[in-house]
Design a protein around this motif. Structure first.
Motif, PDB file in Angstrom:
ATOM      1  N   UNK A  83      42.272  13.357 -10.950  1.00  0.00           N
ATOM      2  CA  UNK A  83      41.549  12.881 -12.238  1.00  0.00           C
ATOM      3  C   UNK A  83      39.121  12.897 -11.828  1.00  0.00           C
ATOM      4  N   UNK A  84      38.397  12.889 -12.381  1.00  0.00           N
ATOM      5  CA  UNK A  84      37.125  12.594 -11.661  1.00  0.00           C
ATOM      6  C   UNK A  84      36.809  11.498 -11.688  1.00  0.00           C
ATOM      7  N   UNK A  85      35.755  10.646 -11.532  1.00  0.00           N
ATOM      8  CA  UNK A  85      35.603   9.710 -11.735  1.00  0.00           C
ATOM      9  C   UNK A  85      34.060   9.753 -11.768  1.00  0.00           C
ATOM     10  N   UNK A  86      33.394   8.225 -12.492  1.00  0.00           N
ATOM     11  CA  UNK A  86      32.543   7.766 -13.064  1.00  0.00           C
ATOM     12  C   UNK A  86      32.307   6.436 -12.570  1.00  0.00           C
ATOM     13  N   UNK A  87      31.138   6.397 -11.617  1.00  0.00           N
ATOM     14  CA  UNK A  87      30.886   5.727 -10.485  1.00  0.00           C
ATOM     15  C   UNK A  87      29.556   4.085 -11.491  1.00  0.00           C
ATOM     16  N   UNK A  88      29.714   3.276 -11.926  1.00  0.00           N
ATOM     17  CA  UNK A  88      28.615   2.800 -11.902  1.00  0.00           C
ATOM     18  C   UNK A  88      28.568   0.973 -12.053  1.00  0.00           C
ATOM     19  N   UNK A  89      27.376   0.268 -10.609  1.00  0.00           N
ATOM     20  CA  UNK A  89      26.824  -0.444 -10.973  1.00  0.00           C
ATOM     21  C   UNK A  89      26.197  -1.361 -11.638  1.00  0.00           C
ATOM     22  N   UNK A  90      27.052  -3.010 -12.468  1.00  0.00           N
ATOM     23  CA  UNK A  90      26.247  -3.581 -13.008  1.00  0.00           C
ATOM     24  C   UNK A  90      25.673  -4.619 -12.208  1.00  0.00           C
ATOM     25  N   UNK A  91      23.978  -5.442 -12.834  1.00  0.00           N
ATOM     26  CA  UNK A  91      23.688  -5.551 -12.063  1.00  0.00           C
ATOM     27  C   UNK A  91      22.938  -6.591 -12.470  1.00  0.00           C
ATOM     28  N   UNK A  92      22.409  -8.021 -12.697  1.00  0.00           N
ATOM     29  CA  UNK A  92      22.144  -9.319 -14.130  1.00  0.00           C
ATOM     30  C   UNK A  92      20.853  -9.047 -13.611  1.00  0.00           C
ATOM     31  N   UNK A  93      19.999  -8.954 -14.982  1.00  0.00           N
ATOM     32  CA  UNK A  93      18.778  -8.155 -14.542  1.00  0.00           C
ATOM     33  C   UNK A  93      17.892  -9.379 -13.054  1.00  0.00           C
ATOM     34  N   UNK A  94      17.050  -9.103 -12.344  1.00  0.00           N
ATOM     35  CA  UNK A  94      16.964  -9.626 -11.612  1.00  0.00           C
ATOM     36  C   UNK A  94      17.517  -9.716 -10.406  1.00  0.00           C
ATOM     37  N   UNK A  95      18.714  -8.868  -9.919  1.00  0.00           N
ATOM     38  CA  UNK A  95      19.788  -9.557  -9.153  1.00  0.00           C
ATOM     39  C   UNK A  95      19.498  -8.282  -8.309  1.00  0.00           C
ATOM     40  N   UNK A  96      20.276  -8.582  -7.056  1.00  0.00           N
ATOM     41  CA  UNK A  96      19.965  -7.287  -5.839  1.00  0.00           C
ATOM     42  C   UNK A  96      21.269  -7.823  -5.409  1.00  0.00           C
ATOM     43  N   UNK A  97      21.237  -6.174  -4.420  1.00  0.00           N
ATOM     44  CA  UNK A  97      22.837  -6.020  -4.069  1.00  0.00           C
ATOM     45  C   UNK A  97      22.782  -6.038  -2.168  1.00  0.00           C
ATOM     46  N   UNK A  98      23.384  -7.299  -1.251  1.00  0.00           N
ATOM     47  CA  UNK A  98      22.664  -6.977  -0.151  1.00  0.00           C
ATOM     48  C   UNK A  98      23.658  -6.246   0.621  1.00  0.00           C
ATOM     49  N   UNK A  99      22.184  -5.433   1.414  1.00  0.00           N
ATOM     50  CA  UNK A  99      22.706  -3.867   2.687  1.00  0.00           C
ATOM     51  C   UNK A  99      22.970  -4.547   3.559  1.00  0.00           C
ATOM     52  N   UNK A 100      24.840  -3.972   3.942  1.00  0.00           N
ATOM     53  CA  UNK A 100      25.511  -4.464   5.204  1.00  0.00           C
ATOM     54  C   UNK A 100      25.736  -2.904   5.667  1.00  0.00           C
ATOM     55  N   UNK A 101      25.776  -2.832   6.333  1.00  0.00           N
ATOM     56  CA  UNK A 101      25.348  -1.405   7.668  1.00  0.00           C
ATOM     57  C   UNK A 101      26.890  -1.292   8.485  1.00  0.00           C
ATOM     58  N   UNK A 102      27.997  -1.793   8.328  1.00  0.00           N
ATOM     59  CA  UNK A 102      29.411  -1.378   8.574  1.00  0.00           C
ATOM     60  C   UNK A 102      30.233  -2.773   7.434  1.00  0.00           C
ATOM     61  N   UNK A 103      29.734  -2.649   6.308  1.00  0.00           N
ATOM     62  CA  UNK A 103      31.238  -3.367   5.028  1.00  0.00           C
ATOM     63  C   UNK A 103      30.309  -3.087   4.015  1.00  0.00           C
ATOM     64  N   UNK A 104      30.918  -3.520   2.986  1.00  0.00           N
ATOM     65  CA  UNK A 104      30.805  -3.319   1.274  1.00  0.00           C
ATOM     66  C   UNK A 104      29.901  -4.267   1.393  1.00  0.00           C
ATOM     67  N   UNK A 105      28.782  -3.607   0.165  1.00  0.00           N
ATOM     68  CA  UNK A 105      27.625  -4.327   0.246  1.00  0.00           C
ATOM     69  C   UNK A 105      28.165  -5.611  -0.521  1.00  0.00           C
ATOM     70  N   UNK A 106      26.722  -6.835  -0.384  1.00  0.00           N
ATOM     71  CA  UNK A 106      27.355  -8.152  -0.970  1.00  0.00           C
ATOM     72  C   UNK A 106      26.273  -7.842  -2.177  1.00  0.00           C
ATOM     73  N   UNK A 107      27.309  -8.740  -2.894  1.00  0.00           N
ATOM     74  CA  UNK A 107      26.777  -8.341  -4.777  1.00  0.00           C
ATOM     75  C   UNK A 107      26.152 -10.030  -5.142  1.00  0.00           C
ATOM     76  N   UNK A 108      25.477  -9.992  -5.883  1.00  0.00           N
ATOM     77  CA  UNK A 108      25.567 -11.125  -6.935  1.00  0.00           C
ATOM     78  C   UNK A 108      26.381 -11.952  -7.716  1.00  0.00           C
ATOM     79  N   UNK A 109      26.669 -12.614  -8.015  1.00  0.00           N
ATOM     80  CA  UNK A 109      27.552 -13.220  -9.275  1.00  0.00           C
ATOM     81  C   UNK A 109      26.978 -12.920 -10.409  1.00  0.00           C
ATOM     82  N   UNK A 110      28.420 -12.351 -10.907  1.00  0.00           N
ATOM     83  CA  UNK A 110      28.402 -11.073 -12.914  1.00  0.00           C
ATOM     84  C   UNK A 110      28.112  -9.628 -12.540  1.00  0.00           C
ATOM     85  N   UNK A 111      27.837  -9.225 -10.800  1.00  0.00           N
ATOM     86  CA  UNK A 111      27.637  -7.801 -10.602  1.00  0.00           C
ATOM     87  C   UNK A 111      29.295  -7.219 -10.968  1.00  0.00           C
TER      88      UNK A 111
END
Lengths: 361, 394
Positions: A83-111
């Motif tokens: 299967x092919x995959x089309x991937x997206x991230x939704x972030x509530x307006x004005x919010x950001x992901x938090x960088x992690x060097x060696x793990x999955x990024x952290x996300x705001x509530x609502x992401x």
């Protein structure tokens, strides 16, 4: 096949209607009574139809990202029956992901992380169109992550919430010209966590630095682009060349790097010390350096017939004696690896791992 | 109209069970996903055919209850998806009771990371002649805490019928394990009591093992008592590579590389090769690379068991069995110790220090031999039948 399903479905309904008068029904009354509708429902806020979330603009099947929805790619994709995959991230307006060097990024509530699974009608000629099968969502709320599964209708106008999973026949032409058909498996919500689990808690897998750190077709680095879009703050002086990175195993290159990237994305979500396969003592993340944990001369723990009468996970130089390869080549559900998400053997993946073991000293 | 109904009726007679089965499977799986704390999920009477693993995850206080072992039968013989019959993960206080589960492609019931778990009146079996293509484990709690397995039956597992791995605080009682490679196996598990069970017609009756390379490094504090362990002479049908594939047919009880194990008041009869074996991991001849792993058994106490006088002719179909035959012929002693000792654990007389002793005492008909093997293999040892150094209590 669809027509057959309809006929059986119709007959099924007729049968249920006639049930009371039917002798077989009376004999097995417990079993054949119409399935009781589950009384329990999913929590409020969860939509019945994918379209209600408004992640996409225009015709839903075009998957055109709406504002605050960001497409992304990964270096080393998980194999899912081609299967092919089309991937997206939704972030509530004005919010950001938090960088992690060696793990999955952290996300705001609502992401929401959105993954659409589709097949090109002809993988060699994408212009002939595609069929989207399912869309998987990971929603972040106050309690953590939650998985939801939406199955697309045949008209490709919307996808409908599905809790218990199921199977749907899919046929397509592979890039090598071969006609392929499978009963594509749609996971139930528990099976999602079969992979998306870290210390028993739901977690995203693909949105890590090592997967996202890549140059996009235009040449721009994906992480730097996220920063430019204002949805990710990278550490001061971030240098993509120094950050974690998985090889794209689909491209020619160093066999070891490709194989380790393949095992990382296809196996290590379970096979890590905090994952569901921690019981096995076999850890296949790209960070793992202990040869024993990689399976080299390691006897199986609870493989059962998954051992294929072979003695060790990996025997360097001898792919035909390595359990790892045996389980990638098998399609029997009691043997194959990964346990879920694949019915077909991944020919390219098997060739890669075979070469890797053969070249190993 | 009447004819039309008759027509549909005839077709339905063929098609309806399939449709109903698929609907029932979906209904049960949906109930498991949407279950709320405290729910009892009733499985209806009848034979239920399943195509995929039934899974329960991250729930508390759930009971899955059948109408009886002989009434509710979940069969996975036509399974196409999933590696287990039933899989329960990351949960607390789960009770499984009163049903039969059979013929899954992999393990029958696997539970992982469950705190508080009861298997009660469950039959887990592979039907037909025991074979290598059967799944590995019938009942398979792993990384669980506080597990109680009672009045269960496990048949036909190509590894172990009742297998408890990397767990703590475990009771196995009043169960029956037969025609498995290992009847009951306690592996890298602490504080396990195994009593009043019947293990017969397996390759090995009851095994207590510690294996290398696992997250839970050490098992121990295991009591095995008041069990009936007989005629475990079934051919070893485990797929190669699995550790139990090395267990010789005719093994009653085997303790491998673990510590603080007490085996007492069991009736152990007609196990032709090794009624009771106390072994180090070296006998597997597998390489040991795990630096934290302890390959030697210690603090083992075998007492007050009743052994039978019957013929004990070790199997030739297994290296260990062949060596026993070579050394002892038809009169292989009941209690066999490989004698491979950790050099750090012996005193100046070459005896194990008090903290590491192997004690064998008051076993009816129980004969003893120390194979005095070394890491090079069992063939090399000069047997000693002197029980003196091992006549002690713990």
């Amino acid at each position: 096949m669809t027509a057959h399903y309809k006929i059986f479905g119709l007959l099924g309904i007729v049968c249920l209607l006639m049930g009371a008068a039917h002798p077989v029904q009376r004999e097995n009354n417990d079993l054949n009574s119409p399935a009781k509708a589950p009384t329990r429902q999913l929590e409020a806020g969860i939509k019945q139809n994918l379209s209600e979330y408004a992640f996409f603009t225009g015709s839903l099947a075009e998957l055109q990202a709406a504002p605050n929805v960001f497409p992304y790619e990964v270096n080393a994709p998980l194999f899912s029956d081609y299967a092919e995959k089309a991937r997206f991230i939704f972030l509530p307006a004005g919010t950001k992901m938090t960088y992690r060097a060696n793990a999955s990024f952290d996300y705001p509530e609502g992401a929401v992380i959105i993954k659409n699974f589709f097949y090109w009608n002809n993988a060699a000629r994408p212009e002939l169109g595609r069929r989207i099968i399912e869309t998987r969502l990971l929603l972040k709320d106050a309690k953590g992550w939650k998985a939801l599964e939406y199955v697309w209708n045949t008209e490709q106008t919307d996808a409908i919430l599905e809790v218990a999973g199921g199977a749907t026949p899919v046929s397509w032409q592979m890039a090598n010209g071969k006609q392929q058909r499978i009963d594509y498996t749609i996971p139930n919500l528990n099976q999602c966590k079969g992979c998306h689990s870290y210390d028993g808690k739901f977690t995203p897998i693909g949105t890590t630095t090592k997967q996202l750190n890549m140059d996009l077709p235009g040449g721009e680095n994906q992480l730097l682009l996220f920063q430019k879009q204002g949805v990710l703050d990278l550490p001061e002086g971030f240098d993509p060349a120094q950050a974690a990175h998985l090889a794209d195993y689909r491209k020619p290159g160093n066999t070891d790097a490709a194989a380790r990237a393949y095992l990382d994305s296809n196996c290590a979500h379970c096979h890590n010390p905090n994952g569901p396969a921690s019981t096995s003592g076999m850890f296949l993340g790209v960070e793992e350096n202990n040869p024993e944990h990689l399976g080299i001369h390691k006897p199986p723990v609870a493989a059962g017939r998954g051992s294929g009468n072979r003695k060790f996970g990996i025997v360097p130089g001898k792919p035909a004696e390595s359990i790892l390869l045996f389980r990638m080549e098998e399609n029997d559900p009691g043997i194959r690896m990964p346990e879920i998400g694949r019915q077909l053997m991944h020919e390219e993946g098997v060739t890669l791992i075979k070469n890797w073991i053969r070249e190993m000293k | 109209m009447k004819y039309l109904l008759l027509f549909f009726g005839l077709i339905c007679w063929k098609c309806d069970p399939l449709v109903a089965q698929a609907a029932l499977e979906k209904q049960i799986q949906t109930q498991l996903i949407l279950a709320e704390d405290g729910d009892v999920i009733d499985l209806p009477a009848g034979t239920i055919e399943l195509s995929n693993t039934l899974s329960l995850d991250a729930k508390r206080d759930i009971t899955i209850r059948g109408a009886g072992q002989d009434k509710t039968i979940l069969t996975f013989k036509n399974q196409t998806q999933g590696a287990e019959g039933i899989k329960i993960t990351n949960a607390q206080n789960i009770v499984l009771e009163h049903f039969t589960v059979e013929d899954s492609k992999g393990d029958l019931i696997k539970t992982q990371s469950v705190n508080g778990l009861v298997f009660r009146n469950i039959t887990a079996r592979w039907t037909g002649k025991p074979k290598a293509s059967n799944g590995a484990y019938a009942l398979y709690p792993v990384q669980c805490q506080t597990v109680r397995i009672e009045r269960c039956t496990a048949i036909g597992a190509s590894d172990a019928g009742i297998y408890v791995g990397q767990s703590d605080s475990v009771w196995v009682t009043e169960c029956v394990a037969k025609n498995n490679v290992a009847g009951i196996e306690i592996e890298n598990t602490t504080n396990a009591w195994v009593w009043k069970n019947q293990a017969f017609d397996n390759t090995g009756g009851i095994l207590v093992f510690d294996l290398p390379d696992l997250l839970k490094k050490r098992g121990g504090h295991v009591k095995v008592y008041d069990n009936l362990i007989g005629r475990n002479n079934y051919k070893n049908f485990a797929p190669k590579g699995n550790i139990v594939g090395q267990v010789p047919p005719g093994t009653g009880v085997m303790i491998l590389a673990t510590n603080d194990v007490e085996i007492y008041q069991n009736k152990i009869w007609e196990n032709k090769t090794a009624s009771t074996a106390i072994m180090s991991y070296f006998i597997t001849e597998n390489p040991i690379k795990d630096k934290e792993y302890n390959p030697y058994p210690s603090n083992i106490y075998i007492h007050d068991n009743i052994y039978s006088e019957g013929k004990r002719m070790p199997t030739w179909k297994n290296k260990m069995g062949f060596i026993f035959w070579w050394k002892f012929g038809k009169k292989v002693p009941h209690i066999l110790y490989d004698g491979i000792q950790n050099p750090d654990w012996v005193d100046s007389n070459g005896q194990l220090k008090a903290a590491y002793r192997i004690c064998v005492r008051q076993n009816e008909n129980g004969t003893f031999a120390n194979l005095r093997a070394d890491k090079l293999g069992l063939f090399k040892g000069k047997i000693s039948k002197n029980i003196g150094p091992y006549d002690c209590a713990l």
